[in-house]
Design an enzyme around this catalytic site. Structure first.
Site, PDB file in Angstrom:
ATOM      1  N   CYS A  77      69.267   0.831  22.123  1.00 32.52           N
ATOM      2  CA  CYS A  77      68.668   1.511  20.961  1.00 32.52           C
ATOM      3  C   CYS A  77      68.151   0.496  19.951  1.00 32.52           C
ATOM      4  O   CYS A  77      66.967   0.315  19.768  1.00 32.52           O
ATOM      5  CB  CYS A  77      69.709   2.376  20.263  1.00 32.52           C
ATOM      6  SG  CYS A  77      70.578   3.456  21.345  1.00 32.52           S
ATOM      7  N   VAL A 133      73.080  10.544  27.252  1.00 37.02           N
ATOM      8  CA  VAL A 133      72.669  11.615  26.334  1.00 37.02           C
ATOM      9  C   VAL A 133      72.749  12.965  27.051  1.00 37.02           C
ATOM     10  O   VAL A 133      73.438  13.887  26.608  1.00 37.02           O
ATOM     11  CB  VAL A 133      71.231  11.385  25.824  1.00 37.02           C
ATOM     12  CG1 VAL A 133      70.774  12.544  24.944  1.00 37.02           C
ATOM     13  CG2 VAL A 133      71.138  10.066  25.076  1.00 37.02           C
ATOM     14  N   ARG A 172      73.395  -3.543  28.938  1.00 42.31           N
ATOM     15  CA  ARG A 172      71.964  -3.545  28.615  1.00 42.31           C
ATOM     16  C   ARG A 172      71.667  -4.330  27.346  1.00 42.31           C
ATOM     17  O   ARG A 172      72.283  -4.126  26.317  1.00 42.31           O
ATOM     18  CB  ARG A 172      71.446  -2.107  28.448  1.00 42.31           C
ATOM     19  CG  ARG A 172      71.107  -1.456  29.782  1.00 42.31           C
ATOM     20  CD  ARG A 172      70.710  -0.034  29.606  1.00 42.31           C
ATOM     21  NE  ARG A 172      71.858   0.791  29.228  1.00 42.31           N
ATOM     22  CZ  ARG A 172      71.776   2.116  29.168  1.00 42.31           C
ATOM     23  NH1 ARG A 172      70.626   2.728  29.416  1.00 42.31           N
ATOM     24  NH2 ARG A 172      72.829   2.834  28.856  1.00 42.31           N
TER      25      ARG A 172
HETATM   26  N1  SAJ Z   1      75.774  -4.994  15.647  1.00 41.56           N
HETATM   27  C1  SAJ Z   1      75.817  -6.104  14.841  1.00 41.56           C
HETATM   28  N2  SAJ Z   1      76.139  -5.938  13.523  1.00 41.56           N
HETATM   29  C2  SAJ Z   1      76.387  -4.691  13.006  1.00 41.56           C
HETATM   30  C3  SAJ Z   1      76.333  -3.569  13.851  1.00 41.56           C
HETATM   31  C4  SAJ Z   1      76.022  -3.740  15.177  1.00 41.56           C
HETATM   32  O1  SAJ Z   1      75.586  -7.229  15.268  1.00 41.56           O
HETATM   33  O2  SAJ Z   1      76.688  -4.597  11.810  1.00 41.56           O
HETATM   34  C5  SAJ Z   1      75.402  -5.172  17.054  1.00 41.56           C
HETATM   35  C6  SAJ Z   1      76.407  -4.592  18.044  1.00 41.56           C
HETATM   36  O3  SAJ Z   1      77.362  -5.553  18.416  1.00 41.56           O
HETATM   37  C7  SAJ Z   1      75.508  -4.228  19.219  1.00 41.56           C
HETATM   38  C8  SAJ Z   1      74.193  -3.836  18.556  1.00 41.56           C
HETATM   39  O4  SAJ Z   1      74.206  -4.443  17.270  1.00 41.56           O
HETATM   40  O5  SAJ Z   1      75.293  -5.348  20.036  1.00 41.56           O
HETATM   41  C9  SAJ Z   1      74.021  -2.347  18.414  1.00 41.56           C
HETATM   42  O6  SAJ Z   1      75.176  -1.872  17.792  1.00 41.56           O
HETATM   43  P1  SAJ Z   1      75.337  -0.295  17.375  1.00 41.56           P
HETATM   44  O7  SAJ Z   1      76.664  -0.109  16.764  1.00 41.56           O
HETATM   45  O8  SAJ Z   1      74.146   0.114  16.626  1.00 41.56           O
HETATM   46  O9  SAJ Z   1      75.452   0.364  18.787  1.00 41.56           O
HETATM   47  P2  SAJ Z   1      74.472   1.259  19.576  1.00 41.56           P
HETATM   48  O10 SAJ Z   1      73.345   0.550  20.172  1.00 41.56           O
HETATM   49  O11 SAJ Z   1      75.360   1.994  20.493  1.00 41.56           O
HETATM   50  O12 SAJ Z   1      73.842   2.162  18.444  1.00 41.56           O
HETATM   51  C10 SAJ Z   1      74.078   3.514  18.413  1.00 41.56           C
HETATM   52  C11 SAJ Z   1      72.752   4.017  18.040  1.00 41.56           C
HETATM   53  N3  SAJ Z   1      72.615   5.374  18.464  1.00 41.56           N
HETATM   54  C12 SAJ Z   1      71.370   5.794  18.788  1.00 41.56           C
HETATM   55  O13 SAJ Z   1      70.387   5.108  18.683  1.00 41.56           O
HETATM   56  C13 SAJ Z   1      71.226   7.150  19.286  1.00 41.56           C
HETATM   57  C14 SAJ Z   1      72.501   3.921  16.567  1.00 41.56           C
HETATM   58  O14 SAJ Z   1      71.584   4.942  16.156  1.00 41.56           O
HETATM   59  C15 SAJ Z   1      73.679   4.151  15.719  1.00 41.56           C
HETATM   60  O15 SAJ Z   1      73.343   3.721  14.388  1.00 41.56           O
HETATM   61  C16 SAJ Z   1      74.850   3.346  16.161  1.00 41.56           C
HETATM   62  O16 SAJ Z   1      75.112   3.784  17.511  1.00 41.56           O
HETATM   63  C17 SAJ Z   1      76.035   3.600  15.237  1.00 41.56           C
HETATM   64  O17 SAJ Z   1      75.824   4.229  14.224  1.00 41.56           O
HETATM   65  O18 SAJ Z   1      77.106   3.103  15.527  1.00 41.56           O
END
Ligand code: SAJ
Length: 408
Positions: free
Chosen positions: A251, A26, A316
């Site tokens: 997150c 960030v 993580r």
């Molecule tokens: N995942 C699923 N199914 C989904 C979407 C994600 O199983 O439909 C899994 C992913 O494989 C991963 C986890 O969930 O293991 C999180 O996925 P993510 O796309 O939410 O990735 P992050 O953790 O990088 O989430 C970030 C977050 N950003 C912040 O918190 C500042 C989140 O707010 C966002 O919603 C997300 O990115 C985004 O929009 O892609």
């Protein structure tokens, strides 16, 4: 001229000295954005040894200092971007933020703007940062970075800001307007801004849990969950989420525990949130049970991808790591191939690294973009594919067993 006008003028003229506390996923892009927009930026880190690598990484676009009183005092604006994880037993861990508060309470805070971008539950910013001294400005603007996302960037994601008073709100808004292009979303308080972040990430966690449950039902019914999701997407009020081996990152599986802790302190259970998190945490075990149906002793097993999500080299809370720990504990021998991790990264977790060679069982842990090519080297006619990310859209090898679907 009063403090507000003095600081506002410095912000307008880009003469305000900006301090960014925490240069992770960030703080680093944010500090570069300020520097590239003409501000004088100092990035603060915890230890000397972090400085050199960061100076190289940032090509000296900003000064990098250890987080200590004298240099903090020189800043006009201090933006806090430290991590807020949970402990092993899912208790919010504010250690890093509390260390920042300790240092800030030693400095002359008079006339400064303090902004908390770290993810916390409502009332945390006011509780920890609300009594640092006289006549300073305080805002909350929780980060919304999506690591690995090339289209949604620090610069163009709409910025939610809440503050302790109108002057603080106006200063924080003007500051971010100087560098961001995605628009400013002002809310009425510090707590409203903190709550926005809690809602958006908890919403995502619970919706992923819902689709994981539907995927389990689809398997029992012999339906293809992806076909059902794609058709459901034609309904304007349905936002698609996808089932998989589990939910990782710092997150989505973490933030909702902050709101659960707050709810508990108010004697509210929020059972939907709690059950949803448990559902997601159970997916690696559910996926393991699927593997055991197709594994025979002595099978050559290759796990593709170990990181928590596609094309992001972050381990993580990775559900694949949890899944591989179960494989290991149950005495199933396997190797891992991840195109974006080093051999050392994988071996440091106690796993063996493998090559992309024909396997009896090919397991998709993370659907990195390179999988499109890589699988051809590991999947032969006799290979059983167990797809933790529903990557494959058509049958390959002897058949594909996904999460909520199969291709035979
Ligand atoms: N995942 C699923 N199914 C989904 C979407 C994600 O199983 O439909 C899994 C992913 O494989 C991963 C986890 O969930 O293991 C999180 O996925 P993510 O796309 O939410 O990735 P992050 O953790 O990088 O989430 C970030 C977050 N950003 C912040 O918190 C500042 C989140 O707010 C966002 O919603 C997300 O990115 C985004 O929009 O892609």
């Amino acid at each position: 001229m009063n403090n507000y006008n003095i600081l506002l003028e410095k912000i307008e003229k880009k003469q305000a000295k900006i301090g960014i506390i925490g240069l992770g996923y960030v703080g680093l892009p944010l500090s570069l954005l300020f520097a590239q927009n003409g501000f004088l930026v100092t990035g603060f880190v915890r230890s000397e040894k972090q400085i050199k690598p960061l100076e190289i990484k940032t090509k000296n676009q900003l000064k990098i200092e250890v987080f200590k009183k004298p240099v903090l005092e020189k800043q006009d604006v201090l933006i806090i971007c430290v991590q807020t994880p949970v402990t092993e037993n899912k208790i919010p861990d504010l250690t890093d933020l509390e260390n920042v508060v300790k240092e800030l309470s030693q400095i002359k805070i008079f006339g400064k703007l303090i902004i908390n971008e770290s993810t916390v539950a409502p009332f945390t910013t006011s509780h920890l940062l609300g009594n640092l001294g006289k006549e300073y400005f305080l805002a909350s603007s929780p980060e919304r970075i999506d690591p690995g996302n090339k289209t949604k960037t620090t610069q163009n994601i709409p910025k939610v800001i809440g503050a302790k008073d109108r002057e603080s709100l106006s200063l924080a808004s003007r500051l971010y307007q100087q560098i961001l292009t995605g628009g400013i979303v002002e809310v009425g308080s510090l707590e409203a801004a903190e709550m926005v972040k809690m809602l958006e990430n908890t919403y995502r966690a619970v919706n992923i849990a819902l689709i994981n449950e539907f995927a389990k039902l689809a398997e029992v019914l012999g339906l293809d969950i992806l076909e059902v999701i794609e058709a459901a997407k034609t309904k304007w009020s349905f936002q698609a989420h996808y089932p998989g081996i589990g939910v990782g990152g710092h997150c989505i599986p973490v933030d909702p525990y902050y709101i659960l802790a707050l709810a508990k302190s108010k004697n509210l259970s929020m059972s939907v949130v709690k059950e949803g998190l448990l559902e997601n945490e159970n997916m690696p075990k559910f996926f393991f049970d699927k593997v055991t149906k197709h594994y025979k002793k002595g099978s050559k097993v290759l796990v593709y991808g170990l990181t928590y999500k596609r094309d992001v080299s972050d381990l993580r809370e990775s559900p694949v790591k949890i899944f591989c720990d179960i494989l290991k504990k149950r005495g199933i021998s396997f190797v891992i191939y991840d195109p974006i991790l080093s051999k050392k990264d994988i071996e440091s977790l106690g796993f063996s690294v493998g090559k992309l060679t024909k396997s009896d069982v090919f397991i998709v842990g993370t659907d990195h973009s390179q999988l499109r090519e890589d699988y051809k080297k590991a999947v032969g006619d006799k290979t059983i594919v167990i797809d933790g990310r529903n990557f494959f859209k058509t049958k390959v090898g002897k058949g594909v067993y996904g999460v909520g679907r199969k291709l035979l």
